[in-house]
Design an enzyme around this catalytic site. Structure first.
Site, PDB file in Angstrom:
ATOM      1  N   ASP A 285       0.819  -1.221   0.000  1.00  0.00           N
ATOM      2  CA  ASP A 285       0.000   0.000   0.000  1.00  0.00           C
ATOM      3  C   ASP A 285       0.850   1.267   0.000  1.00  0.00           C
ATOM      4  OD1 ASP A 285       0.940  -0.395   2.582  1.00  0.00           O
ATOM      5  OD2 ASP A 285      -1.026  -0.870   3.415  1.00  0.00           O
TER       6      ASP A 285
ATOM      7  N   ASN B 227      -7.658  -3.392  14.245  1.00  0.00           N
ATOM      8  CA  ASN B 227      -9.041  -3.595  13.794  1.00  0.00           C
ATOM      9  C   ASN B 227      -9.151  -4.740  12.780  1.00  0.00           C
ATOM     10  OD1 ASN B 227      -7.944  -2.511  11.482  1.00  0.00           O
ATOM     11  ND2 ASN B 227      -9.342  -0.769  11.332  1.00  0.00           N
TER      12      ASN B 227
ATOM     13  N   HIS C 260      -7.336  -5.039  10.013  1.00  0.00           N
ATOM     14  CA  HIS C 260      -7.032  -4.741   8.613  1.00  0.00           C
ATOM     15  C   HIS C 260      -5.766  -5.447   8.157  1.00  0.00           C
ATOM     16  CE1 HIS C 260      -4.595  -0.732   9.381  1.00  0.00           C
ATOM     17  NE2 HIS C 260      -3.830  -1.789   9.488  1.00  0.00           N
TER      18      HIS C 260
ATOM     19  N   GLU D 268      -9.640  -1.951   5.303  1.00  0.00           N
ATOM     20  CA  GLU D 268     -10.299  -1.714   6.580  1.00  0.00           C
ATOM     21  C   GLU D 268     -11.557  -2.594   6.703  1.00  0.00           C
ATOM     22  OE1 GLU D 268      -8.575  -0.189   8.561  1.00  0.00           O
ATOM     23  OE2 GLU D 268      -7.819   1.742   7.876  1.00  0.00           O
TER      24      GLU D 268
HETATM   25  P1  PGA Z   1       2.066  -1.958  12.582  1.00  0.00           P
HETATM   26  O1  PGA Z   1       0.823  -1.925  11.642  1.00  0.00           O
HETATM   27  O2  PGA Z   1       3.017  -2.941  11.979  1.00  0.00           O
HETATM   28  O3  PGA Z   1       2.629  -0.566  12.547  1.00  0.00           O
HETATM   29  O4  PGA Z   1       1.585  -2.370  13.914  1.00  0.00           O
HETATM   30  C1  PGA Z   1       0.359  -3.129  11.144  1.00  0.00           C
HETATM   31  C2  PGA Z   1      -0.799  -2.849  10.218  1.00  0.00           C
HETATM   32  O5  PGA Z   1      -1.463  -1.829  10.429  1.00  0.00           O
HETATM   33  O6  PGA Z   1      -1.028  -3.652   9.315  1.00  0.00           O
END
Ligand code: PGA
Length: 249
Positions: free
Chosen positions: A67, A136, A138, A143
């Site tokens: 992304d 959450n 994702h 999302e």
């Molecule tokens: P993080 O994020 O590695 O910064 O915890 C993971 C994600 O949001 O997929």
């Protein structure tokens, strides 16, 4: 879904690196799916160290990132383009021609999305996708509520995601509101997936994932339907999960 339980972030990073390195050594033109954020940073550090010490080459490796924020150019310090260069690419011998990240500044973002999936297809798909998980649920920036059928697309970031990522920006107002992300269907087409989960902030997500209820409200739940997923999770992330034996199915 296979689970590898590790002690902490450091061990997760080492085990993930060993896993990825075994693929690179076996097939030097492997196509990797890469992730950003806090989770894979330790993995990239181990890869850099290995490259410097053992000379593992990435000359023929291709990569696709999950992304990118819309509105940030590659020069912006919080763009994922910048992150990847800083945290991995500039330290190893990967050819920049072979690294792919959606452009956050594309004149036509919808066209950029289509072209991105086409590029992945033309590379024969992703052999090994590295994933983190949002609190959450994702994956990538897909999302809750994202269709399991989604290809690479434009998303509006959830408020919780912008809050979680505000730590990298001066203020939450500076966190972009939209991003381009590989879709869930794009991710699920990867031949193999390595999901890294570390820390207390991911406990609830980890529990929901292993409970196995598949729902678009919790995007990562779809991974239960993929044939070749390995989860590397540390003790903190697993604190709410009991009866781990049902994971290794
Ligand atoms: P993080 O994020 O590695 O910064 O915890 C993971 C994600 O949001 O997929």
């Amino acid at each position: 879904m296979k689970l590898i339980e590790v002690k902490d972030y450091q061990e997760m990073s080492q085990v993930a690196a060993d896993y990825l390195l075994s693929k690179v050594k076996k097939s030097k033109n492997v196509t990797l799916g890469l992730a950003t954020g806090g989770t894979p940073q330790g993995l990239y550090e181990v890869l850099i160290h290995d490259h410097q010490q053992n000379g593992t080459s990435y000359q023929y490796v291709s990569s696709f990132n999950l992304d990118e924020y819309i509105g940030l150019s590659g020069k912006h310090p919080n763009s994922y383009y910048h992150y990847m260069n800083d945290n991995l690419f500039k330290h190893i011998d990967i050819d920049s021609e072979n690294t792919h990240i959606p452009s956050g500044k594309a004149a036509d973002p919808a066209k950029e999305c289509e072209a991105y999936d086409e590029k992945i297809r033309s590379h024969g798909g992703i052999d090994l996708q590295i994933l983190g998980i949002g609190s959450n649920g994702h994956i990538g920036f897909n999302e809750p509520g994202t269709s399991f059928e989604s290809n690479t697309h434009i998303v509006e970031l959830a408020e919780s995601t912008r809050e979680a990522n505000a730590r990298y920006f001066d203020s939450i107002d500076d966190v972009p509101t939209h991003a381009i992300t590989m879709g869930i269907s794009s991710i699920m087409k990867s031949k193999e997936i390595l999901l890294l989960v570390s820390g207390e902030a991911k406990q609830a997500a980890m529990k929901k994932l292993v409970e196995g209820k598949i729902s678009e409200d919790f995007p990562a739940s779809i991974l239960n339907q993929h044939d070749h997923v390995t989860v590397i999770a540390d003790e903190e992330a697993l604190a709410l999960v009991k009866g781990l034996e049902f994971l290794n199915r």
